[in-house]
Scaffold this active site. Structure first.
Site, short mmCIF file in Angstrom:
data_model
loop_
_atom_site.label_atom_id
_atom_site.label_comp_id
_atom_site.label_asym_id
_atom_site.label_seq_id
_atom_site.Cartn_x
_atom_site.Cartn_y
_atom_site.Cartn_z
N HIS A 25 -0.39 -4.77 -12.67
CA HIS A 25 -1.72 -4.16 -12.65
C HIS A 25 -2.23 -3.72 -14.02
CE1 HIS A 25 -5.13 -2.01 -11.08
NE2 HIS A 25 -4.69 -0.84 -11.51
N GLU A 77 -6.17 11.49 -6.80
CA GLU A 77 -5.32 10.29 -6.72
C GLU A 77 -3.88 10.66 -7.03
OE1 GLU A 77 -8.73 6.98 -7.90
OE2 GLU A 77 -7.14 7.43 -9.34
N ARG A 85 1.00 4.87 -16.78
CA ARG A 85 -0.38 5.37 -16.80
C ARG A 85 -0.69 6.19 -15.56
NH1 ARG A 85 -5.47 3.50 -14.75
NH2 ARG A 85 -4.41 1.75 -13.75
N ARG A 109 2.48 5.91 -9.50
CA ARG A 109 2.53 4.51 -9.09
C ARG A 109 3.91 3.87 -9.24
NH1 ARG A 109 -3.21 2.55 -11.76
NH2 ARG A 109 -4.54 3.36 -10.11
N HIS A 122 0.86 -2.08 -9.60
CA HIS A 122 0.13 -1.28 -8.62
C HIS A 122 0.84 -1.43 -7.27
CE1 HIS A 122 -3.01 0.45 -6.18
NE2 HIS A 122 -3.63 0.83 -7.28
#
Length: 532
Positions: free
Chosen positions: A346, A117, A381, A285, A239
């Site tokens: 998010h 990811e 994060r 992100r 997000h």
């Protein structure tokens, strides 16, 4: 009046992990606002990050976490959690979580497929197709519901902690909580030797969010009122890719779509991420969310598009069956056309300050998961680190509780509502809720300024006075409890944002576009704001 050895507020992965690690030896009460399986963890699509492949290492995972966290991650917490990642994942496998299998490639873990990811330098995400959270929660919920030492109280929302100071003691300590029973419309008193807040984040403080309706910052507000410090509340992760469709409420398009080759395009088909970051679609992100926000504002677009349709249809359906099916229901065939997406609130990277045993500042009170701030996430994060944190710190909390002697709670008075009446105009609550979420989106969103933050704080203070008057005079209900917690959480977000005189990670300020040389956490204590 109920009594447990341990009262856990919240039924996500953090709450269930602690409950299952404790239940063989202690009597556990598990309070959840809706049904047992309705927490935010079940919404997680991507997976769980861990050092599983022989070509990967703890040092590489730590490095990726620090890069994503813009240097603000706590070194001790990050190392502790990542070093225990394999152990935590092995526990889930032993529990029977049906992770996706694939023994055809070089990179797998005992036959389980590992994906990659954004922000990760290696394939290290173990997953159950594109619905990992649902698979994990279903597996654990079945065991929680069947355990004789766990009492699940559904449709219960914690109101406030029962603390020693409220009972007249000089020293502070948590002894359980007052809990509102939605079914009976009554406040119940639950005593406990140890209390755990595992209530999740605060995404519903914003107008657009990928979070479920239960994510109203309850644990953060409850802990703050009890005397806990909070840290890094300015870092709200947006997000980048939430499905943009009038009938698609809070449906997330997982990070793994970009990890497996998904390309972000403008409405005319132009790819734009390489112009914003050399990592393109695999950038963290915050970078991707700001790039999308920039392109939408620049072009006046309602959304951008995430394109995975150039991959073979079988590949798309096998890797993303949930997304494929949901989009198809809305008339979008992702094997043939791109997915319309927008950023949405998010994840709450900050929260109640805890140590590596998940202990808060208040003795007897623990916090686990998104409600807590361990320092792992820093200023942003890294994808799929959150479920890992829930399990590692959840087990650490359980082990610490088991080491304690079972101090018995003192006598506790029942909730007193003799001086209040039934509310006369509940429309006030819905109006205040809508106002809060709209100005937080406008003023405290992806891009911030001093003036926007000041405007937001002014409106928060007006709402607080209205809510305090309402709370003081009328019987409590679910909507009022959640609104009260949301407004408190919103204030903490704004005050932390105002204190940070730089742009770092998820906090981007036009007034302070540069990053300071030293990365320091933002910490607020209840006494610093003049209220507790």
């Amino acid at each position: 009046m109920r009594q447990f050895d341990v009262l856990i507020v919240g039924s996500g992965l953090g709450g269930m992990t602690i409950a299952l690690h404790l239940a063989d030896k202690l009597k556990v009460g598990l309070v959840t606002k809706r049904q047992l399986r309705d927490g935010g963890s079940g919404w997680a699509q991507g997976g769980i990050a861990g050092v599983l492949d022989t070509q990967d290492s703890v040092e590489l995972h730590i490095k990726d976490t620090f890069v994503a966290g813009a240097g603000l991650c706590d070194a001790d917490a990050t190392r502790f959690i990542i070093e225990h990642s394999k152990e935590a994942i092995d526990w889930l496998i032993a529990m029977g979580v049906p992770f996706t299998k694939d023994d055809s490639g070089d990179i797998n873990y005992h036959g389980f497929h590992l994906t990659r990811e954004g922000g990760h330098s290696h394939r290290r995400i173990i997953h159950a197709a594109d619905a990992t959270g649902a698979a994990v929660i279903e597996t654990l919920a079945t065991k929680v519901a069947a355990h004789p030492n766990i009492t699940v109280l559904e449709n219960h929302i914690a109101l406030d902690l029962i603390t020693a100071k409220k009972l007249g003691d000089a020293e502070q300590r948590a002894w359980g909580a007052y809990v509102y029973n939605i079914d009976t419309d009554k406040v119940e008193t639950i005593r406990a030797s140890h209390t755990v807040l595992a209530t999740g984040g605060a995404g519903k403080v914003y107008l657009y969010t990928s979070n479920p309706d239960v994510a109203t910052g309850d644990g953060i507000a409850i802990g703050w009122r009890a005397g806990c410090r909070v840290s890094n509340m300015e870092f709200i992760q947006f997000h980048p890719t939430c499905l943009y469709h009038p009938d698609a409420k809070s449906f997330l398009i997982t990070e793994a779509v970009r990890g497996e080759g998904g390309i972000l395009r403008l409405p005319d088909g132009t790819r734009f991420m390489p112009q914003h970051d050399e990592r393109a679609e695999l950038a963290p992100r915050d970078v991707v969310a700001r790039a999308i926000d920039f392109e939408m504002k620049k072009g006046g677009y309602d959304c951008v598009y995430l394109d995975i349709s150039y991959k073979p249809a079988r590949f798309v359906k096998e890797h993303f069956p949930t997304i494929y099916q949901r989009c198809l229901e809305l008339g979008i065939d992702i094997t043939k056309e791109p997915i319309p997406v927008v950023p949405a609130a998010h994840y709450t990277c900050g929260g109640l300050v805890v140590d590596l045993k998940s202990q808060t500042d208040v003795p007897g009170l623990y916090a686990v998961g998104e409600v807590a701030c361990t320092g792992l996430h820093g200023a942003n994060r890294l994808a799929s680190n959150s479920l890992l944190e829930c399990m590692v710190l959840g087990k650490a909390a359980a082990e610490d509780i088991l080491r304690q002697t079972g101090a018995q709670p003192p006598k506790v008075p029942e909730w007193d509502e003799s001086q209040v009446t039934d509310p006369d105009e509940e429309v006030v609550i819905s109006h205040n809720w809508d106002e809060l979420r709209r100005f937080m989106w406008d003023y405290v969103g992806i891009v911030r300024t001093n003036k926007r933050l000041e405007r937001a704080l002014h409106r928060i203070q007006l709402l607080q006075s209205e809510i305090h008057e309402y709370y003081s005079n009328f019987r409590v209900g679910n909507d009022l409890i959640e609104l009260r917690n949301l407004v408190t959480t919103a204030e903490l977000i704004v005050r932390c944002a105002m204190a940070r005189k730089e742009s770092r990670g998820l906090h981007y300020s036009r007034d302070y576009p540069g990053m300071l040389p030293a990365a320091e956490p933002t910490v607020l204590a209840p006494t610093t704001t003049g209220k507790q």
